[in-house]
Design a protein around this motif. Structure first.
Motif, mmCIF file in Angstrom:
data_model
loop_
_atom_site.group_PDB
_atom_site.id
_atom_site.type_symbol
_atom_site.label_atom_id
_atom_site.label_comp_id
_atom_site.label_asym_id
_atom_site.label_seq_id
_atom_site.Cartn_x
_atom_site.Cartn_y
_atom_site.Cartn_z
ATOM 1 N N ALA A 142 0.758 -1.589 0.586
ATOM 2 C CA ALA A 142 0.507 0.108 0.837
ATOM 3 C C ALA A 142 0.752 1.131 0.397
ATOM 4 C CB ALA A 142 -0.957 0.019 1.386
ATOM 5 N N CYS A 143 0.196 2.405 0.161
ATOM 6 C CA CYS A 143 1.122 3.668 -0.059
ATOM 7 C C CYS A 143 1.421 3.682 0.718
ATOM 8 C CB CYS A 143 -0.161 4.638 -0.936
ATOM 9 S SG CYS A 143 0.689 6.541 -0.868
ATOM 10 N N PRO A 144 2.806 4.201 1.087
ATOM 11 C CA PRO A 144 3.465 4.464 2.104
ATOM 12 C C PRO A 144 3.212 5.417 3.517
ATOM 13 C CG PRO A 144 5.219 5.072 0.498
ATOM 14 C CD PRO A 144 4.045 4.348 -0.033
ATOM 15 N N ARG A 178 4.214 2.100 -9.758
ATOM 16 C CA ARG A 178 2.706 2.822 -9.824
ATOM 17 C C ARG A 178 3.522 4.237 -10.500
ATOM 18 N NH1 ARG A 178 -3.051 1.806 -9.905
ATOM 19 N NH2 ARG A 178 -2.977 -0.270 -9.529
ATOM 20 N N PRO A 179 3.360 5.241 -11.182
ATOM 21 C CA PRO A 179 4.258 6.511 -11.092
ATOM 22 C C PRO A 179 3.123 7.310 -9.861
ATOM 23 C CG PRO A 179 2.536 5.962 -13.034
ATOM 24 C CD PRO A 179 2.754 4.854 -12.397
ATOM 25 N N ARG A 180 1.972 7.614 -9.529
ATOM 26 C CA ARG A 180 1.817 8.185 -8.194
ATOM 27 C C ARG A 180 0.519 7.051 -7.245
ATOM 28 N NH1 ARG A 180 1.752 12.702 -8.423
ATOM 29 N NH2 ARG A 180 3.018 12.965 -10.467
ATOM 30 N N CYS A 181 0.675 7.227 -6.109
ATOM 31 C CA CYS A 181 -1.135 6.421 -5.214
ATOM 32 C C CYS A 181 -2.446 7.490 -5.519
ATOM 33 C CB CYS A 181 -0.737 7.346 -4.283
ATOM 34 S SG CYS A 181 -1.310 6.739 -3.325
ATOM 35 N N LEU A 201 0.367 11.219 -4.296
ATOM 36 C CA LEU A 201 1.886 10.419 -3.945
ATOM 37 C C LEU A 201 2.664 10.445 -4.961
ATOM 38 C CD1 LEU A 201 4.474 10.702 -1.558
ATOM 39 C CD2 LEU A 201 4.348 8.328 -1.315
ATOM 40 N N ASP A 202 3.963 11.079 -5.152
ATOM 41 C CA ASP A 202 5.105 10.670 -6.659
ATOM 42 C C ASP A 202 5.595 9.329 -6.553
ATOM 43 O OD1 ASP A 202 6.342 10.557 -8.973
ATOM 44 O OD2 ASP A 202 7.598 12.946 -8.133
ATOM 45 N N TYR A 203 5.609 8.202 -6.497
ATOM 46 C CA TYR A 203 6.407 7.168 -6.228
ATOM 47 C C TYR A 203 7.268 7.195 -7.147
ATOM 48 C CZ TYR A 203 2.208 4.480 -4.507
ATOM 49 O OH TYR A 203 1.143 4.536 -3.626
ATOM 50 N N PRO A 208 6.267 -8.841 -1.357
ATOM 51 C CA PRO A 208 6.566 -7.574 0.396
ATOM 52 C C PRO A 208 7.245 -7.354 0.771
ATOM 53 C CG PRO A 208 5.175 -9.940 -0.106
ATOM 54 C CD PRO A 208 5.950 -9.413 -1.122
ATOM 55 N N LEU A 209 8.645 -7.796 0.101
ATOM 56 C CA LEU A 209 9.615 -7.012 1.305
ATOM 57 C C LEU A 209 10.342 -5.849 0.013
ATOM 58 C CD1 LEU A 209 11.732 -10.043 1.104
ATOM 59 C CD2 LEU A 209 11.173 -8.422 3.201
ATOM 60 N N LYS A 210 10.171 -5.573 -1.239
ATOM 61 C CA LYS A 210 10.247 -4.578 -2.043
ATOM 62 C C LYS A 210 9.215 -3.199 -1.419
ATOM 63 C CE LYS A 210 10.523 -2.751 -6.693
ATOM 64 N NZ LYS A 210 10.532 -2.912 -8.058
ATOM 65 N N GLY A 211 7.573 -3.727 -1.087
ATOM 66 C CA GLY A 211 6.849 -3.367 0.079
ATOM 67 C C GLY A 211 6.867 -1.911 0.766
ATOM 68 N N LEU A 212 8.072 -3.536 1.357
ATOM 69 C CA LEU A 212 8.427 -3.049 2.736
ATOM 70 C C LEU A 212 9.494 -2.249 2.668
ATOM 71 C CD1 LEU A 212 9.148 -3.003 5.898
ATOM 72 C CD2 LEU A 212 9.983 -5.434 5.575
ATOM 73 N N LEU A 213 10.566 -2.028 2.310
ATOM 74 C CA LEU A 213 11.662 -0.935 1.601
ATOM 75 C C LEU A 213 11.283 -0.138 1.540
ATOM 76 C CD1 LEU A 213 14.631 -3.612 0.351
ATOM 77 C CD2 LEU A 213 14.585 -2.947 2.772
ATOM 78 N N ILE A 214 10.586 0.240 0.590
ATOM 79 C CA ILE A 214 10.057 1.195 -0.194
ATOM 80 C C ILE A 214 9.207 2.206 0.911
ATOM 81 C CG2 ILE A 214 8.666 2.803 -1.179
ATOM 82 C CD1 ILE A 214 9.423 0.778 -3.886
ATOM 83 N N ALA A 215 8.270 1.228 1.609
ATOM 84 C CA ALA A 215 7.890 2.694 2.655
ATOM 85 C C ALA A 215 8.450 2.681 4.000
ATOM 86 C CB ALA A 215 7.181 1.140 4.062
ATOM 87 N N LEU A 216 9.834 1.575 4.501
ATOM 88 C CA LEU A 216 10.614 2.224 5.159
ATOM 89 C C LEU A 216 11.581 3.525 4.483
ATOM 90 C CD1 LEU A 216 11.923 -1.610 6.682
ATOM 91 C CD2 LEU A 216 10.103 0.547 7.823
ATOM 92 N N GLN A 217 11.898 3.156 3.570
ATOM 93 C CA GLN A 217 12.765 4.487 3.369
ATOM 94 C C GLN A 217 11.601 6.235 3.020
ATOM 95 O OE1 GLN A 217 12.862 3.774 -1.356
ATOM 96 N NE2 GLN A 217 14.635 5.467 -1.626
ATOM 97 N N TYR A 218 10.606 6.183 2.529
ATOM 98 C CA TYR A 218 9.421 7.201 3.205
ATOM 99 C C TYR A 218 9.392 7.546 4.014
ATOM 100 C CZ TYR A 218 5.482 10.238 2.838
ATOM 101 O OH TYR A 218 4.239 11.031 3.020
#
Length: 119
Positions: A14-16, A31-34, A39-41, A98-108
């Motif tokens: 989901a969107c961080p 996606r390009p954005r939420c 939010l710009d991804y 799921p791990l890619k989503g997790l790393l992106i959420a932690l990055q945000y």
């Protein structure tokens, strides 16, 4: 509006920022954005992080299973190949998104950016 917790939000893909929009378009492409909060991804980049964690986790599980299988049953090599191949491919496909989503959420959440040299 408070930021949702990064671990469950990232694992869900989901969107961080809002926790409602989708992070992925397809299997691994962002996606390009939420669609919910806009939010710009484009600034997010998990690079090889998900692959490293997937290889580490899957490697431990596959090697542990192969050792247990050998000590317990002493099967022929084709059984080892079948079990290791199935586990490797299946677990990798299950964990990478799921791990890619997790790393992106932690990055945000941590406002992580690319390292820069100070002038």
């Amino acid at each position: 509006m408070p930021t949702p917790p990064p671990i469950p939000t990232g694992l869900r893909g989901a969107c961080p920022r809002c926790g409602e929009g989708h992070l992925f378009q397809g299997f691994l492409a962002l996606r390009p954005r939420c669609e919910a909060c806009n939010l710009d991804y484009s600034s997010f980049d998990s690079a090889d992080g998900p692959a490293f964690f997937v290889m580490s986790i899957v490697g431990l599980i596959v090697v542990g299973t192969a050792l247990w299988l050998e000590v317990t049953y002493e099967p022929p090599m084709w059984v080892h190949a079948l079990v290791a191949g199935t586990l490797s491919i299946g677990l990798s496909l299950m964990l990478v998104r799921p791990l890619k989503g997790l790393l992106i959420a932690l990055q945000y959440k941590n406002k992580a950016e690319q390292g820069r040299f100070e002038p």
